[in-house]
Design a protein around this motif. Structure first.
Motif, PDB file in Angstrom:
ATOM      1  N   TYR A   1       0.803  -1.223   0.000  1.00 31.81           N
ATOM      2  CA  TYR A   1       0.000   0.000   0.000  1.00 31.81           C
ATOM      3  C   TYR A   1       0.838   1.275   0.000  1.00 31.81           C
ATOM      4  O   TYR A   1       0.313   2.363  -0.259  1.00 31.81           O
ATOM      5  CB  TYR A   1      -0.902   0.007   1.237  1.00 31.81           C
ATOM      6  N   LEU A   2       2.140   1.201   0.330  1.00 31.46           N
ATOM      7  CA  LEU A   2       2.957   2.408   0.441  1.00 31.46           C
ATOM      8  C   LEU A   2       3.721   2.627  -0.855  1.00 31.46           C
ATOM      9  O   LEU A   2       4.666   1.887  -1.153  1.00 31.46           O
ATOM     10  CB  LEU A   2       3.934   2.271   1.620  1.00 31.46           C
ATOM     11  N   PRO A   3       3.363   3.631  -1.662  1.00 34.22           N
ATOM     12  CA  PRO A   3       4.001   3.816  -2.973  1.00 34.22           C
ATOM     13  C   PRO A   3       5.482   4.155  -2.880  1.00 34.22           C
ATOM     14  O   PRO A   3       6.238   3.869  -3.805  1.00 34.22           O
ATOM     15  CB  PRO A   3       3.194   4.969  -3.588  1.00 34.22           C
ATOM     16  N   GLU A   4       5.887   4.762  -1.742  1.00 34.02           N
ATOM     17  CA  GLU A   4       7.284   5.159  -1.615  1.00 34.02           C
ATOM     18  C   GLU A   4       8.084   4.164  -0.775  1.00 34.02           C
ATOM     19  O   GLU A   4       9.100   4.516  -0.183  1.00 34.02           O
ATOM     20  CB  GLU A   4       7.355   6.556  -0.979  1.00 34.02           C
ATOM     21  N   ARG A   5       7.640   2.924  -0.714  1.00 33.48           N
ATOM     22  CA  ARG A   5       8.287   1.907   0.126  1.00 33.48           C
ATOM     23  C   ARG A   5       9.781   1.796  -0.156  1.00 33.48           C
ATOM     24  O   ARG A   5      10.600   1.799   0.761  1.00 33.48           O
ATOM     25  CB  ARG A   5       7.608   0.559  -0.103  1.00 33.48           C
ATOM     26  N   GLU A   6      10.159   1.704  -1.422  1.00 33.52           N
ATOM     27  CA  GLU A   6      11.566   1.514  -1.764  1.00 33.52           C
ATOM     28  C   GLU A   6      12.404   2.721  -1.359  1.00 33.52           C
ATOM     29  O   GLU A   6      13.524   2.574  -0.864  1.00 33.52           O
ATOM     30  CB  GLU A   6      11.708   1.235  -3.258  1.00 33.52           C
ATOM     31  N   VAL A   7      11.858   3.927  -1.562  1.00 33.77           N
ATOM     32  CA  VAL A   7      12.580   5.145  -1.180  1.00 33.77           C
ATOM     33  C   VAL A   7      12.739   5.198   0.337  1.00 33.77           C
ATOM     34  O   VAL A   7      13.822   5.511   0.865  1.00 33.77           O
ATOM     35  CB  VAL A   7      11.841   6.391  -1.691  1.00 33.77           C
ATOM     36  N   TYR A   8      11.665   4.895   1.042  1.00 33.82           N
ATOM     37  CA  TYR A   8      11.673   4.904   2.508  1.00 33.82           C
ATOM     38  C   TYR A   8      12.727   3.933   3.055  1.00 33.82           C
ATOM     39  O   TYR A   8      13.543   4.287   3.916  1.00 33.82           O
ATOM     40  CB  TYR A   8      10.268   4.548   2.994  1.00 33.82           C
ATOM     41  N   GLU A   9      12.731   2.711   2.536  1.00 34.35           N
ATOM     42  CA  GLU A   9      13.686   1.714   3.032  1.00 34.35           C
ATOM     43  C   GLU A   9      15.116   2.073   2.653  1.00 34.35           C
ATOM     44  O   GLU A   9      16.050   1.814   3.427  1.00 34.35           O
ATOM     45  CB  GLU A   9      13.298   0.339   2.502  1.00 34.35           C
ATOM     46  N   ALA A  10      15.290   2.661   1.480  1.00 33.17           N
ATOM     47  CA  ALA A  10      16.634   3.096   1.081  1.00 33.17           C
ATOM     48  C   ALA A  10      17.157   4.174   2.028  1.00 33.17           C
ATOM     49  O   ALA A  10      18.331   4.162   2.423  1.00 33.17           O
ATOM     50  CB  ALA A  10      16.615   3.600  -0.359  1.00 33.17           C
ATOM     51  N   LEU A  11      16.293   5.094   2.418  1.00 30.18           N
ATOM     52  CA  LEU A  11      16.690   6.132   3.372  1.00 30.18           C
ATOM     53  C   LEU A  11      17.096   5.503   4.700  1.00 30.18           C
ATOM     54  O   LEU A  11      18.070   5.925   5.329  1.00 30.18           O
ATOM     55  CB  LEU A  11      15.537   7.107   3.590  1.00 30.18           C
ATOM     56  N   CYS A  12      16.347   4.493   5.128  1.00 31.15           N
ATOM     57  CA  CYS A  12      16.665   3.824   6.390  1.00 31.15           C
ATOM     58  C   CYS A  12      18.028   3.133   6.328  1.00 31.15           C
ATOM     59  O   CYS A  12      18.709   2.994   7.347  1.00 31.15           O
ATOM     60  CB  CYS A  12      15.581   2.806   6.740  1.00 31.15           C
ATOM     61  N   ARG A  13      18.414   2.701   5.143  1.00 35.14           N
ATOM     62  CA  ARG A  13      19.730   2.059   4.975  1.00 35.14           C
ATOM     63  C   ARG A  13      20.835   3.080   4.738  1.00 35.14           C
ATOM     64  O   ARG A  13      21.983   2.706   4.491  1.00 35.14           O
ATOM     65  CB  ARG A  13      19.680   1.076   3.798  1.00 35.14           C
ATOM     66  N   GLY A  14      20.496   4.355   4.780  1.00 35.49           N
ATOM     67  CA  GLY A  14      21.512   5.383   4.546  1.00 35.49           C
ATOM     68  C   GLY A  14      21.822   5.597   3.085  1.00 35.49           C
ATOM     69  O   GLY A  14      22.886   6.117   2.742  1.00 35.49           O
ATOM     70  N   GLU A  15      20.895   5.191   2.210  1.00 34.70           N
ATOM     71  CA  GLU A  15      21.121   5.303   0.771  1.00 34.70           C
ATOM     72  C   GLU A  15      20.303   6.443   0.159  1.00 34.70           C
ATOM     73  O   GLU A  15      20.027   6.460  -1.032  1.00 34.70           O
ATOM     74  CB  GLU A  15      20.737   3.988   0.078  1.00 34.70           C
TER      75      GLU A  15
END
Length: 507
Positions: free
Chosen positions: A276-290
């Motif tokens: 349901y979260l369209p920005e899932r990949e961006v969000y998780e990348a930010l969490c990984r410091g990417e």
């Protein structure tokens, strides 16, 4: 003659009684054997209880020395949930076979504090959340290979199977494959388990099929049929999978089946389904410091300074250390905003009040729980303790905004896998009733304390009174340890002369 008949009759009676007694002798022998089996079962039960007690004795000796450090490892947190919800109940059933009043009494007293099935599921989902966000494979979790942990914790075949089964039952075949594959890998390496290999192959083969990998599903199902030819579903599934694959080959004009991929299933073997979260990949990348990196030119415009709150008498002698954290939107960080004593007092006050964190329903304004926010929170008033009143005053001094119309100080604790997915703090145009019940207007600023520092930012554009959509933010899942934060949301009412309107959006 009559005497003889009497003697014969008496002898027969004795013989009949002897026959019955002989039966009773064998009955007694069976009872003795049954008694021995009972004693053996009791001894086995006691040995099992002793083994459990010794294992938990050693574990609790370690865990109680440093509870927070021990629970910093997410596998330890998951296994604690699992033990208290599942394994202690199994032990209770074992002891109940020969009632033990003391044990049952203790269980009855403490059961109200035990995690339930939903808690265990939540802990399992937390591991899956961490797995996705930080791209950690199942073996890393199973072997306890996590960064920054001090305690070793491993998942057994049975643990991995339970993780996979949880995902399977929620139609999450992607994660079911990962965890069933790990369970099979550990079993194939010789690890003992209560779980049957046939059960693992059953779940794994069907999950792989659901991921669209027919050749591997066929290969796994053949393994299942080989070890359990009478399996209820395996034979039918195998014929079904083979027919599907034959049809696919004919449709592609291929005459021969390609061999199944023999490489172990990894995180990137199959594509994780969208949610349901369209920005899932961006969000998780930010969490990984990417995430987005600030250019050197932009960084050169960031400064640090002492902040006295426009010469606030409470900050003149001890101004706050302020650092620019981001330029657009402007976010600053205050260092050493709370003393160690204040932090401990806030946690002390909050712990008895902690409950599942809520969010305001954007349509109704009613507080409700949400799956996208996983934490526990408490609300503290200035009257609760002088420390809370002092912190509220400090926030007012630093920001120059009144806290008379602000919400209570919210203290949140994010444990293993705790997160808050991307969101806005302010209400949008299509959410006019979000804060209607408060009667204080929209949120204009967030003041967020992370243990010893705080990060405030403005939520509304000064000139327009509309939400600043650049302030969308999130709390990443906690990988190791736990996170304590406190929030102070400041509202529009009362700021009329403290925060005058500007002429442009950036005033």
């Amino acid at each position: 003659m009559n005497q003889f008949l009497y003697k014969i009759s008496f002898l027969v009676i004795l013989l009949l009684s002897a026959s019955q007694m002989t039966d009773l002798i064998f009955t007694e022998r069976e009872l003795v054997q049954s008694l021995k089996e009972y004693i053996e079962a009791e001894e086995m039960k006691l040995e099992a209880v002793k083994s459990w007690a010794n294992k938990l004795d050693m574990l609790t000796r370690v865990s109680t020395l440093d509870p927070e450090g021990f629970l910093a490892h997410p596998v330890n947190a998951y296994k604690l949930m699992k033990r208290l919800n599942t394994e202690w109940s199994e032990l209770e059933s074992l002891v109940l076979q020969d009632p033990s009043d003391g044990f049952i009494s203790n269980m009855s007293v403490h059961r109200q504090y035990f995690p339930d099935e939903e808690d265990e599921k939540g802990a399992a989902k937390a591991l899956i959340r961490l797995q996705d966000t930080y791209k950690l494979d199942s073996e890393s979790f199973s072997k306890g290979k996590l960064p920054g942990v001090r305690y070793n914790a491993e998942l057994t075949v049975d643990d991995c199977f339970d993780m996979g089964k949880l995902a399977y039952n929620e139609n999450d075949y992607y994660h079911s494959v990962l965890w069933m594959q790990q369970a099979l890998r550990q079993m194939d390496s010789g690890e003992d388990a209560k779980t049957l290999k046939a059960d693992i192959l059953d779940y794994l083969s069907y999950s792989v099929y659901q991921m669209g990998d027919l050749p591997r599903a066929i290969e796994l199902t053949r393994r299942l049929v080989a070890i359990d030819p009478s399996h209820q579903r395996a034979g039918a599934n195998l014929h079904y999978f083979e027919r599907l694959l034959s049809k696919e080959l004919r449709d592609r004009g291929q005459g021969q089946q390609e061999p199944a991929d023999e490489k172990p299933i990894q995180l990137d073997t199959y594509e994780r389904p969208k949610d349901y979260l369209p920005e899932r990949e961006v969000y998780e990348a930010l969490c990984r410091g990417e995430g987005v990196k600030m250019t050197e030119k932009r960084r050169s415009r960031l400064f640090c300074r002492y902040q006295d709150g426009n010469r606030s008498p409470r900050l003149l002698l001890k101004p706050m250390k302020e650092e620019d954290e981001w330029d657009s939107p402007h976010i600053v960080r205050f260092l050493e905003a709370l003393s160690d004593e204040e932090i401990e007092k806030i946690k002390e006050l909050a712990k008895p009040k902690l409950a599942r964190a809520t969010v305001r329903d954007p349509k109704t304004g009613v507080l409700t729980v949400a799956n996208y926010r996983v934490s526990k929170s408490a609300w503290l008033e200035g009257e609760d303790d002088p420390v809370i009143a002092r912190v509220n005053q400090r926030i007012e001094d630093v920001t120059g905004l009144t806290v008379d119309t602000a919400e209570l100080l919210q203290v949140a604790n994010y444990g293993v896998g705790g997160q808050y997915e991307p969101h806005y703090d302010f209400s949008r145009k299509d959410e006019p009733d979000a804060f209607k019940s408060l009667g204080t207007g929209n949120r204009v600023a967030t003041f967020l304390n992370y243990v010893s520092m705080c990060i405030p930012w403005c939520l509304l554009l000064v000139s327009l009174g509309e939400g600043d959509y650049r302030t969308r933010h999130a709390a990443c899942p906690v990988l190791v340890g736990s996170k304590w934060v406190s929030n102070k949301w400041i509202h529009e009412r009362g700021q009329e002369f403290r925060r005058p309107c500007g002429l442009t959006e950036v005033d």
